[in-house]
Motif scaffolding. Structure first.
Motif, PDB file in Angstrom:
ATOM      1  N   ALA A 162      -4.075  16.381  -7.897  1.00  0.00           N
ATOM      2  CA  ALA A 162      -3.204  15.211  -7.730  1.00  0.00           C
ATOM      3  C   ALA A 162      -3.037  14.816  -6.270  1.00  0.00           C
ATOM      4  O   ALA A 162      -3.108  13.628  -5.925  1.00  0.00           O
ATOM      5  CB  ALA A 162      -1.848  15.489  -8.370  1.00  0.00           C
ATOM      6  N   ALA A 163      -2.854  15.820  -5.404  1.00  0.00           N
ATOM      7  CA  ALA A 163      -2.617  15.522  -3.978  1.00  0.00           C
ATOM      8  C   ALA A 163      -3.819  14.805  -3.381  1.00  0.00           C
ATOM      9  O   ALA A 163      -3.682  13.823  -2.639  1.00  0.00           O
ATOM     10  CB  ALA A 163      -2.334  16.817  -3.220  1.00  0.00           C
ATOM     11  N   ALA A 164      -5.018  15.290  -3.742  1.00  0.00           N
ATOM     12  CA  ALA A 164      -6.239  14.684  -3.203  1.00  0.00           C
ATOM     13  C   ALA A 164      -6.411  13.276  -3.751  1.00  0.00           C
ATOM     14  O   ALA A 164      -6.800  12.356  -3.023  1.00  0.00           O
ATOM     15  CB  ALA A 164      -7.447  15.548  -3.558  1.00  0.00           C
ATOM     16  N   ALA A 165      -6.102  13.126  -5.062  1.00  0.00           N
ATOM     17  CA  ALA A 165      -6.256  11.808  -5.692  1.00  0.00           C
ATOM     18  C   ALA A 165      -5.341  10.789  -5.003  1.00  0.00           C
ATOM     19  O   ALA A 165      -5.740   9.656  -4.743  1.00  0.00           O
ATOM     20  CB  ALA A 165      -5.927  11.903  -7.177  1.00  0.00           C
ATOM     21  N   GLU A 166      -4.136  11.247  -4.671  1.00  0.00           N
ATOM     22  CA  GLU A 166      -3.173  10.360  -4.035  1.00  0.00           C
ATOM     23  C   GLU A 166      -3.647   9.940  -2.650  1.00  0.00           C
ATOM     24  O   GLU A 166      -3.564   8.775  -2.262  1.00  0.00           O
ATOM     25  CB  GLU A 166      -1.842  11.109  -3.915  1.00  0.00           C
ATOM     26  N   ARG A 167      -4.212  10.929  -1.947  1.00  0.00           N
ATOM     27  CA  ARG A 167      -4.689  10.645  -0.593  1.00  0.00           C
ATOM     28  C   ARG A 167      -5.898   9.698  -0.634  1.00  0.00           C
ATOM     29  O   ARG A 167      -6.030   8.821   0.214  1.00  0.00           O
ATOM     30  CB  ARG A 167      -5.076  11.977   0.046  1.00  0.00           C
ATOM     31  N   LEU A 168      -6.767   9.893  -1.644  1.00  0.00           N
ATOM     32  CA  LEU A 168      -7.959   9.047  -1.783  1.00  0.00           C
ATOM     33  C   LEU A 168      -7.578   7.607  -2.104  1.00  0.00           C
ATOM     34  O   LEU A 168      -8.208   6.662  -1.643  1.00  0.00           O
ATOM     35  CB  LEU A 168      -8.854   9.588  -2.892  1.00  0.00           C
ATOM     36  N   GLU A 169      -6.532   7.500  -2.926  1.00  0.00           N
ATOM     37  CA  GLU A 169      -6.044   6.208  -3.390  1.00  0.00           C
ATOM     38  C   GLU A 169      -5.892   5.225  -2.231  1.00  0.00           C
ATOM     39  O   GLU A 169      -6.230   4.056  -2.330  1.00  0.00           O
ATOM     40  CB  GLU A 169      -4.695   6.439  -4.095  1.00  0.00           C
ATOM     41  N   ARG A 170      -5.424   5.754  -1.106  1.00  0.00           N
ATOM     42  CA  ARG A 170      -5.183   4.898   0.058  1.00  0.00           C
ATOM     43  C   ARG A 170      -6.470   4.303   0.622  1.00  0.00           C
ATOM     44  O   ARG A 170      -6.460   3.305   1.308  1.00  0.00           O
ATOM     45  CB  ARG A 170      -4.478   5.713   1.157  1.00  0.00           C
ATOM     46  N   HIS A 171      -7.605   4.965   0.316  1.00  0.00           N
ATOM     47  CA  HIS A 171      -8.890   4.478   0.859  1.00  0.00           C
ATOM     48  C   HIS A 171      -9.611   3.561  -0.114  1.00  0.00           C
ATOM     49  O   HIS A 171     -10.683   3.053   0.200  1.00  0.00           O
ATOM     50  CB  HIS A 171      -9.784   5.666   1.213  1.00  0.00           C
ATOM     51  N   GLY A 172      -9.033   3.390  -1.308  1.00  0.00           N
ATOM     52  CA  GLY A 172      -9.683   2.563  -2.315  1.00  0.00           C
ATOM     53  C   GLY A 172      -9.604   1.086  -1.958  1.00  0.00           C
ATOM     54  O   GLY A 172      -8.895   0.700  -1.025  1.00  0.00           O
ATOM     55  N   PRO A 173     -10.338   0.263  -2.679  1.00  0.00           N
ATOM     56  CA  PRO A 173     -10.285  -1.178  -2.428  1.00  0.00           C
ATOM     57  C   PRO A 173      -8.929  -1.722  -2.859  1.00  0.00           C
ATOM     58  O   PRO A 173      -8.232  -1.085  -3.645  1.00  0.00           O
ATOM     59  CB  PRO A 173     -11.399  -1.730  -3.323  1.00  0.00           C
ATOM     60  N   PRO A 174      -8.538  -2.908  -2.346  1.00  0.00           N
ATOM     61  CA  PRO A 174      -7.274  -3.511  -2.782  1.00  0.00           C
ATOM     62  C   PRO A 174      -7.282  -3.704  -4.304  1.00  0.00           C
ATOM     63  O   PRO A 174      -8.341  -3.828  -4.908  1.00  0.00           O
ATOM     64  CB  PRO A 174      -7.249  -4.855  -2.047  1.00  0.00           C
ATOM     65  N   ARG A 175      -6.072  -3.719  -4.868  1.00  0.00           N
ATOM     66  CA  ARG A 175      -5.924  -3.693  -6.327  1.00  0.00           C
ATOM     67  C   ARG A 175      -6.747  -4.765  -7.044  1.00  0.00           C
ATOM     68  O   ARG A 175      -7.384  -4.500  -8.055  1.00  0.00           O
ATOM     69  CB  ARG A 175      -4.437  -3.844  -6.676  1.00  0.00           C
ATOM     70  N   TRP A 176      -6.803  -5.981  -6.473  1.00  0.00           N
ATOM     71  CA  TRP A 176      -7.488  -7.086  -7.170  1.00  0.00           C
ATOM     72  C   TRP A 176      -8.992  -6.872  -7.245  1.00  0.00           C
ATOM     73  O   TRP A 176      -9.669  -7.407  -8.107  1.00  0.00           O
ATOM     74  CB  TRP A 176      -7.174  -8.416  -6.501  1.00  0.00           C
ATOM     75  N   ARG A 177      -9.541  -6.033  -6.319  1.00  0.00           N
ATOM     76  CA  ARG A 177     -10.984  -5.831  -6.342  1.00  0.00           C
ATOM     77  C   ARG A 177     -11.387  -4.586  -7.120  1.00  0.00           C
ATOM     78  O   ARG A 177     -12.567  -4.328  -7.353  1.00  0.00           O
ATOM     79  CB  ARG A 177     -11.501  -5.712  -4.905  1.00  0.00           C
ATOM     80  N   ARG A 178     -10.359  -3.789  -7.465  1.00  0.00           N
ATOM     81  CA  ARG A 178     -10.653  -2.488  -8.048  1.00  0.00           C
ATOM     82  C   ARG A 178     -11.419  -2.598  -9.375  1.00  0.00           C
ATOM     83  O   ARG A 178     -12.446  -1.961  -9.549  1.00  0.00           O
ATOM     84  CB  ARG A 178      -9.350  -1.707  -8.239  1.00  0.00           C
ATOM     85  N   GLY A 179     -10.884  -3.447 -10.277  1.00  0.00           N
ATOM     86  CA  GLY A 179     -11.501  -3.602 -11.604  1.00  0.00           C
ATOM     87  C   GLY A 179     -12.970  -3.994 -11.529  1.00  0.00           C
ATOM     88  O   GLY A 179     -13.836  -3.301 -12.043  1.00  0.00           O
ATOM     89  N   PRO A 180     -13.263  -5.121 -10.834  1.00  0.00           N
ATOM     90  CA  PRO A 180     -14.668  -5.540 -10.732  1.00  0.00           C
ATOM     91  C   PRO A 180     -15.566  -4.481 -10.093  1.00  0.00           C
ATOM     92  O   PRO A 180     -16.700  -4.286 -10.537  1.00  0.00           O
ATOM     93  CB  PRO A 180     -14.596  -6.791  -9.835  1.00  0.00           C
TER      94      PRO A 180
END
Lengths: 348, 323
Positions: B236-254
């Motif tokens: 969970a801790a790693a997933a949370e930290r990774l989350e911050r590096h993900g694309p903005p929410r609107w681009r995530r799905g595509p």
């Protein structure tokens, strides 16, 4: 159920819907196409072959279709796709039949790795198998067609399959139609006027090509392997007298290994199995120009009681496994163009 | 297991196993030749990808087929390595002047070397990602952290976090996704293996290093795809930290859909969407690899100036091999 029991529209319908599973001895191929030439090819040459189970496992999934693009309206072509990927450059649309044959050959030669595959024709008589190993253009298929018309059971004209695991060495084939080109079409027709040949397909990469429908008996027994007894390296030489000469076993080994499709990919297993096979057979070079005489030579060979040339041959592992030297990366390079494809080379 | 695998399926799996076993044997043999040869005059190179998995005995090496051998050198030694290897039969595959320049100036590796007699291929790298890539990775970090192997090997293998990062970065910066599923499995098997061996400390090191190298934004989608398709377990801790590096929410799905379709094999139920995704991933890969002007120049050259043979690519003629 056999292909011949389907009406032409049923056959075309199954092909178009992707449900035609063609069982050719040890190999099953699922074919999808709406090209009428393919249906005609199957109806003419594969009538005796059974259909595989509609929802069963197929070894290969193939599709033939024209390439997308405007060209299809003025110069249509055909592509062969294996598992959705085109494996050859496109051919002219009227060559869909030969394209299917070459595509199925490609699948066997490049996708089967659980057995050793030799680029050789194989026929059986009296429970003993004859292997004709040679590169294209040696008159291997012509000789194979002639023998199949004269009482030999056709195993294959293209790819001889040898199991790796089982103790006894046996040769199997798909009993598919024999591919004939140019002058050999007429030569086979002269020798066996009753042979059923497909309409010649002109201007292919190999010139004019026709396929001979395999004898029904060969198709019926396509699941049945045979024990190898003779290994012959044929060569058609125009005007040459018919000559069968013995070939030394080491030379026969090298000749056979050079004609294996997957020798390098199977490494020491291929080495041992090739040695197992070569030890069990009588090895010959064969030169010929007259087909009729050639057939007689092999008839005599089949009626002769072959003395076992090597004492102890017939026992698996005779040549000293497991102490024999393994084939390493360097040795694989020595085994001819076909076999030399290195296991660490870029793949498709 | 009650049900037996149907024989035809078992046969293909067995065949795949035999080919992979032989491939591993051949790769090991090639590596032994390289390790005991003239490369001994340079500092010990670092084996990457398949060669590294094999030498380090990692779980994803079993059944894996590598098509080439990858070695990483310090930038100032890679040229000498190429010259030395020439004397052992390794030659640059023929490339025209444009391709030579493409590799030597802009890429992270030299044009592939092919062994004159054996036909084996070898890539000499001086970095993990192209010089012109969207972010510049510092190869020193990988070279300095590399671990030695047991004697008699001189070759080294990357540290665990670099092995996993390289696998992720490689796939998610890639233009060709043909072997995507295998590459995703590499990532999955590596992180699960190192998690089991080193616990949560591995995840901290992985993410610290990903952030230091500036590639966390490529690791985020890699692990997201691993989680969806292969059930990769991410703490969970790693997933949370990774989350911050993900694309903005609107681009995530595509983006997720793009990768999911790109990872499909050719035997999929959505061939059209997969083909579209492959095309989009090809563009994305090139976009990341090169700044726009360079990309335009490269693509224009490939479209109009490249010699016929280089462009036609793929597809032998049916008679080339089969009589």
């Amino acid at each position: 159920m056999r292909i011949g029991q389907l009406s032409r529209s049923e056959l075309a319908g199954r092909l178009a819907r992707g449900g035609l599973s063609l069982a050719t001895g040890p190999v099953t191929t699922r074919i999808r196409t709406s090209i009428p030439g393919v249906a005609a090819h199957l109806a003419a040459l594969y009538a005796d072959f059974p259909l595989g189970e509609a929802d069963g496992i197929a070894d290969f999934s193939c599709q033939l279709r024209p390439p997308r693009g405007v060209r299809r309206y003025y110069r249509p072509q055909v592509l062969f796709l294996a598992d959705g990927r085109s494996v050859f450059k496109p051919l002219a649309y009227h060559q869909a039949g030969p394209m299917l044959e070459w595509g199925m050959n490609w699948c066997i030669a490049s996708q089967l790795r659980d057995r050793l595959i030799f680029h050789a024709a194989a026929l059986e008589r009296g429970g003993r198998a004859l292997l004709l190993a040679a590169p294209p253009g040696s008159g291997k298929s012509t000789l194979c067609a002639a023998l199949a018309c004269r009482g030999w059971r056709l195993l294959t004209d293209e790819a001889a399959l040898v199991e790796l695991g089982a103790g006894r060495v046996s040769v199997a084939g798909t009993a598919r139609p024999v591919s004939l080109k140019n002058a050999s079409i007429e030569a086979v027709q002269r020798l066996a006027p009753e042979a059923a040949l497909s309409a010649p397909c002109r201007d292919t990469l190999k010139g004019t090509v026709a396929h001979m429908r395999p004898p029904p008996e060969s198709v019926r027994r396509a699941q049945e392997p045979a024990a190898p007894a003779w290994l012959v390296f044929p060569r058609f030489v125009p005007g040459a007298p018919t000559r069968l000469t013995e070939r030394s076993r080491p030379e026969a080994f090298m000749g056979l290994a050079a004609n294996a499709f997957n020798y390098a990919a199977l490494g020491r297993r291929a080495f041992h199995r090739t040695a197992d096979l070569v030890e069990r057979v009588a090895c010959y070079d064969f030169r010929y120009s007259r087909l009729e005489e050639a057939v007689q030579v092999f008839d005599e060979l089949a009626t002769r009681r072959e003395p076992s040339a090597v004492p102890g041959a017939g026992e698996p592992g005779y040549h000293g496994r497991p102490h024999g030297p393994g084939v390493d990366g360097a040795a694989a390079g020595g085994a001819g163009e076909r076999a030399a494809r290195h296991p660490v080379a870029p793949g498709r | 297991m009650q049900e037996r695998l149907p024989e035809p399926a078992a046969r293909h799996l067995w065949g795949g196993y035999l080919a992979a076993e032989r491939n591993a044997e051949a790769v090991r043999w090639e590596l032994e030749q390289l390790d005991g040869g003239l490369l001994g005059r340079l500092s010990p190179p670092v084996a990457l990808k398949g060669a590294a998995y094999l030498l380090a005995g990692l779980p994803n090496a079993a059944g894996r087929v590598c098509h080439d051998i990858d070695l990483l050198f310090p930038a100032d030694e890679v040229g000498r390595a190429e010259s030395l290897l020439f004397f052992e039969g390794w030659q640059a595959s023929p490339h025209d002047a444009h391709d030579q320049r493409y590799y030597r100036q802009w890429m992270h590796e030299l044009p592939p070397l092919v062994h004159r007699r054996r036909g084996a291929t070898l890539d000499l790298h001086h970095n993990l990602l192209p010089e012109t890539f969207a972010v510049r990775v510092e190869p020193r970090r990988v070279l300095d952290a590399a671990a030695p192997l047991a004697a008699p090997w001189r070759l080294r293998v990357p540290a665990p976090e670099h092995l996993a990062l390289h696998a992720a970065v490689h796939l998610f910066a890639e233009t060709e996704w043909q072997r995507g599923l295998r590459d995703l499995y590499d990532i999955h098997a590596l992180v699960e293996h190192f998690q089991a061996a080193r616990g949560d400390r591995f995840w901290e090191e992985l993410l610290d290093e990903a952030e230091a190298l500036g590639v966390a934004w490529l690791v985020e989608p890699a692990l997201a795809c691993g989680r969806t398709l292969l059930g990769t377990r991410v703490p969970a801790a790693a997933a949370e930290r990774l989350e911050r590096h993900g694309p903005p929410r609107w681009r995530r799905g595509p983006m997720r859909a793009l990768f999911r379709h790109g990872l499909n094999t050719r035997a999929s139920r959505t061939p059209r969407r997969d083909a579209l995704a492959r095309a989009a991933l090809l563009l994305r890969g090139h976009w990341l690899k090169m700044p726009p002007t360079l990309l335009a120049r490269h693509l224009l050259y490939k479209a109009f100036r490249a010699p016929q043979g280089a462009r036609a690519g793929g597809g032998e003629t049916p008679t080339h091999r089969h009589g």
